[in-house]
Design a protein around this motif. Structure first.
Motif, mmCIF file in Angstrom:
data_model
loop_
_atom_site.group_PDB
_atom_site.id
_atom_site.type_symbol
_atom_site.label_atom_id
_atom_site.label_comp_id
_atom_site.label_asym_id
_atom_site.label_seq_id
_atom_site.Cartn_x
_atom_site.Cartn_y
_atom_site.Cartn_z
ATOM 1 N N ALA A 44 -1.515 12.379 3.215
ATOM 2 C CA ALA A 44 -0.366 12.546 4.103
ATOM 3 C C ALA A 44 0.282 11.186 4.352
ATOM 4 C CB ALA A 44 -0.790 13.185 5.419
ATOM 5 N N VAL A 45 1.537 11.220 4.734
ATOM 6 C CA VAL A 45 2.313 10.000 4.943
ATOM 7 C C VAL A 45 1.990 9.347 6.283
ATOM 8 C CG1 VAL A 45 4.658 9.051 5.106
ATOM 9 C CG2 VAL A 45 4.164 10.918 3.491
ATOM 10 N N ASP A 46 1.783 10.126 7.321
ATOM 11 C CA ASP A 46 1.562 9.576 8.654
ATOM 12 C C ASP A 46 0.404 8.577 8.716
ATOM 13 O OD1 ASP A 46 3.652 10.521 10.201
ATOM 14 O OD2 ASP A 46 2.648 12.398 10.730
ATOM 15 N N PRO A 47 -0.756 8.860 8.102
ATOM 16 C CA PRO A 47 -1.844 7.867 8.164
ATOM 17 C C PRO A 47 -1.464 6.517 7.568
ATOM 18 C CG PRO A 47 -2.701 9.999 7.477
ATOM 19 C CD PRO A 47 -1.210 10.120 7.463
ATOM 20 N N LEU A 48 -0.726 6.519 6.458
ATOM 21 C CA LEU A 48 -0.294 5.250 5.853
ATOM 22 C C LEU A 48 0.659 4.516 6.773
ATOM 23 C CD1 LEU A 48 0.035 3.193 3.573
ATOM 24 C CD2 LEU A 48 1.803 4.700 2.607
ATOM 25 N N PHE A 49 1.695 5.188 7.235
ATOM 26 C CA PHE A 49 2.697 4.535 8.072
ATOM 27 C C PHE A 49 2.084 4.004 9.373
ATOM 28 C CE2 PHE A 49 6.924 6.636 6.508
ATOM 29 C CZ PHE A 49 6.670 6.176 5.236
ATOM 30 N N ALA A 50 1.273 4.837 10.039
ATOM 31 C CA ALA A 50 0.707 4.431 11.328
ATOM 32 C C ALA A 50 -0.222 3.225 11.180
ATOM 33 C CB ALA A 50 -0.038 5.609 11.967
ATOM 34 N N SER A 51 -1.054 3.217 10.137
ATOM 35 C CA SER A 51 -1.961 2.087 9.940
ATOM 36 C C SER A 51 -1.199 0.834 9.545
ATOM 37 C CB SER A 51 -3.017 2.433 8.881
ATOM 38 O OG SER A 51 -2.419 2.693 7.614
ATOM 39 N N ALA A 52 -0.139 0.989 8.752
ATOM 40 C CA ALA A 52 0.677 -0.167 8.378
ATOM 41 C C ALA A 52 1.360 -0.771 9.598
ATOM 42 C CB ALA A 52 1.712 0.246 7.340
ATOM 43 N N ALA A 53 1.778 0.066 10.545
ATOM 44 C CA ALA A 53 2.392 -0.444 11.773
ATOM 45 C C ALA A 53 1.419 -1.351 12.526
ATOM 46 C CB ALA A 53 2.835 0.719 12.655
ATOM 47 N N GLU A 54 0.135 -0.991 12.535
ATOM 48 C CA GLU A 54 -0.869 -1.803 13.217
ATOM 49 C C GLU A 54 -1.137 -3.111 12.472
ATOM 50 O OE1 GLU A 54 -4.392 0.470 13.761
ATOM 51 O OE2 GLU A 54 -3.449 1.994 15.043
ATOM 52 N N VAL A 55 -1.134 -3.055 11.147
ATOM 53 C CA VAL A 55 -1.504 -4.230 10.353
ATOM 54 C C VAL A 55 -0.346 -5.208 10.193
ATOM 55 C CG1 VAL A 55 -2.227 -4.991 8.044
ATOM 56 C CG2 VAL A 55 -3.354 -3.035 9.132
ATOM 57 N N TRP A 56 0.863 -4.709 9.929
ATOM 58 C CA TRP A 56 1.976 -5.584 9.566
ATOM 59 C C TRP A 56 3.132 -5.607 10.573
ATOM 60 C CZ3 TRP A 56 0.619 -2.623 4.800
ATOM 61 C CH2 TRP A 56 -0.218 -3.358 3.954
ATOM 62 N N GLY A 57 3.150 -4.713 11.535
ATOM 63 C CA GLY A 57 4.165 -4.748 12.580
ATOM 64 C C GLY A 57 5.582 -4.754 12.052
ATOM 65 N N SER A 58 6.356 -5.770 12.426
ATOM 66 C CA SER A 58 7.781 -5.824 12.076
ATOM 67 C C SER A 58 8.036 -6.157 10.613
ATOM 68 C CB SER A 58 8.500 -6.850 12.964
ATOM 69 O OG SER A 58 7.972 -8.148 12.749
ATOM 70 N N TRP A 59 7.008 -6.461 9.840
ATOM 71 C CA TRP A 59 7.182 -6.752 8.419
ATOM 72 C C TRP A 59 7.425 -5.486 7.597
ATOM 73 C CZ3 TRP A 59 2.726 -10.722 7.089
ATOM 74 C CH2 TRP A 59 2.980 -11.928 7.764
ATOM 75 N N ASN A 60 7.195 -4.314 8.175
ATOM 76 C CA ASN A 60 7.274 -3.061 7.419
ATOM 77 C C ASN A 60 8.705 -2.564 7.249
ATOM 78 O OD1 ASN A 60 4.410 -2.175 7.006
ATOM 79 N ND2 ASN A 60 4.370 -2.284 9.244
ATOM 80 N N LEU A 61 9.003 -2.108 6.036
ATOM 81 C CA LEU A 61 10.180 -1.281 5.790
ATOM 82 C C LEU A 61 9.670 0.015 5.178
ATOM 83 C CD1 LEU A 61 13.205 -0.670 5.591
ATOM 84 C CD2 LEU A 61 13.213 -1.821 3.368
ATOM 85 N N ALA A 62 9.911 1.137 5.853
ATOM 86 C CA ALA A 62 9.439 2.443 5.387
ATOM 87 C C ALA A 62 10.618 3.274 4.890
ATOM 88 C CB ALA A 62 8.715 3.183 6.507
ATOM 89 N N VAL A 63 10.394 4.012 3.838
ATOM 90 C CA VAL A 63 11.399 4.916 3.283
ATOM 91 C C VAL A 63 10.817 6.319 3.239
ATOM 92 C CG1 VAL A 63 12.787 5.494 1.267
ATOM 93 C CG2 VAL A 63 12.437 3.090 1.888
#
Length: 398
Positions: A311-330
């Motif tokens: 699922a997409v949510d686990p990837l996005f949510a964990s990336a938010a914790e690890v990289w914060g404002s560095w993330n660009l999600a599509v």
């Protein structure tokens, strides 16, 4: 020749003009009968034919006028991959869902079918009972028919010469941006107005690209990945596509041939590095975590999320914790709402989210959900997403 299967005794189906007309093509009589019964028991669906091979489907196409065809791959006389282009040649707006076994050969054929114009696929369950005992298969099949069929009836695809132009009158409302958006097509002088609540992009260039997709995703990913070389030179790319095992293996191989950088299924515990596109393997959720200062891949064998694994949510949510404002999600085309909660976490951490627009999505479920949740900074046609992403990673102002 097999014609339409009659409605179950005691429960006749009453045809209405707003029902989705469905043709089932499968040489296995048990599977054909079971799928027919499920369709006839669904009020907004109407079974118009249940046939045993592609030759019969072509012969019956004009008489039965289906909106959606569920097409098996392996059949006598004329198989699914040979039938598909002939059906689409006669009916360009026809929705075809390929039914495929979970084997490497079938996965390769299914991806080829998607590239030839099939709208989606449905993997047939294996093991004891198979199709007959799988509640998930029944649920997913009916949901795909409904989502694709209703989209076709409510919003027919734009012709090739149609163009969408967005005009934005912008004013800030608190932390968000309110834009009045208009769409215009070249074939008809029609304008539709609506309100989208868009957030400002992060003020700093992104350093990690995340992509989530489902129905229509393999086709969309093929177009995007082929234009991401400037991004992958300096940043990692992580992708979650709703797909079963084996299928993700073939998808990774297929995507690797479209760009300069390798695409491969992620491995549990490996570091996340620039120069690679990591694809969540089928049957596992892909997350990221920081260990000893290094971002690592974590493959999770937990329960499905939104009926999906990965699922997409686990990837996005964990990336938010690890990289914060560095993330660009599509968030690309797909059924359901997966990705919205994760996108909200990315936005809250200072990152940015881009959603594919409705006109170019096979199904505007996942991107539409994120847009309506107010967590996106842009809503773009598919062919504008990769150029926008590249500009952002190169430091251009949003």
């Amino acid at each position: 020749m097999n014609a339409a299967v009659p409605a179950p005794s005691g429960a006749p189906q009453v045809a209405t003009s707003d029902q989705i007309r469905v043709m089932v093509v499968d040489d296995a009589v048990v599977v054909r009968s079971l799928l027919s019964r499920w369709i006839e028991e669904t009020p907004d669906l109407r079974l118009v034919a249940a046939l045993r091979n592609g030759r019969e489907a072509i012969e019956q196409l004009d008489r039965t006028r289906p909106d959606v065809v569920v097409l098996d791959i392996e059949m006598p006389e004329l198989d699914g991959i040979s039938t598909l282009p002939r059906l689409l040649e006669r009916r360009r707006d026809l929705i075809v869902i390929m039914a495929s076994a979970l084997t490497r050969d079938h996965a390769e054929v299914t991806l080829k079918a998607l590239s030839l114009g099939a709208a989606d696929y449905i993997p047939k369950p294996t093991g004891e009972g198979g199709v007959m005992t799988s509640v998930a298969f029944q649920r997913d099949l009916i949901a795909k028919i409904q989502a694709l069929g209703h989209r076709k009836r409510s919003r027919p695809p734009l012709p090739p010469y149609a163009r969408r132009t967005t005009y934005a009158a912008t004013r800030r409302l608190g932390g968000a941006v309110q834009r009045a958006v208009k769409w215009r097509t070249a074939d008809a002088d029609e304008t539709v107005s609506g309100q989208l609540k868009l957030r400002p992009f992060a003020p700093v260039p992104p350093r990690v690209l995340l992509i989530g997709s489902s129905t229509g995703g393999p086709q969309a990913l093929t177009k995007i990945v082929s234009h991401l070389d400037a991004v992958t030179d300096t940043a990692p790319v992580l992708v979650t596509q709703h797909m079963p095992p084996t299928f993700t293996t073939i998808l990774a191989e297929h995507l690797s041939r479209t760009g300069a950088r390798p695409v491969r299924e992620a491995i549990d515990g490996e570091p996340v590095l620039a120069g690679t596109i990591y694809l969540a393997p089928g049957g596992k959720h892909m997350r990221v975590a920081r260990r000893d200062g290094t971002a690592m891949i974590v493959l999770d064998d937990g329960p499905p999320v939104h009926f999906c694994k990965p699922a997409v949510d686990p990837l996005f949510a964990s990336a938010a914790e690890v990289w914060g404002s560095w993330n660009l999600a599509v968030i690309l085309t797909g059924m359901g709402t997966d990705g919205t909660d994760g996108a909200a976490a990315i936005a809250a951490a200072g990152g940015s989210v881009i959603a594919q627009d409705e006109a170019t999505s096979v199904v505007w479920g996942m991107p539409g959900s994120a847009v309506h949740a107010g967590v996106c900074s842009a809503v773009l046609p598919l062919d504008q997403i990769a150029p926008k992403v590249v500009r952002m990673f190169l430091g251009a102002k949003p």
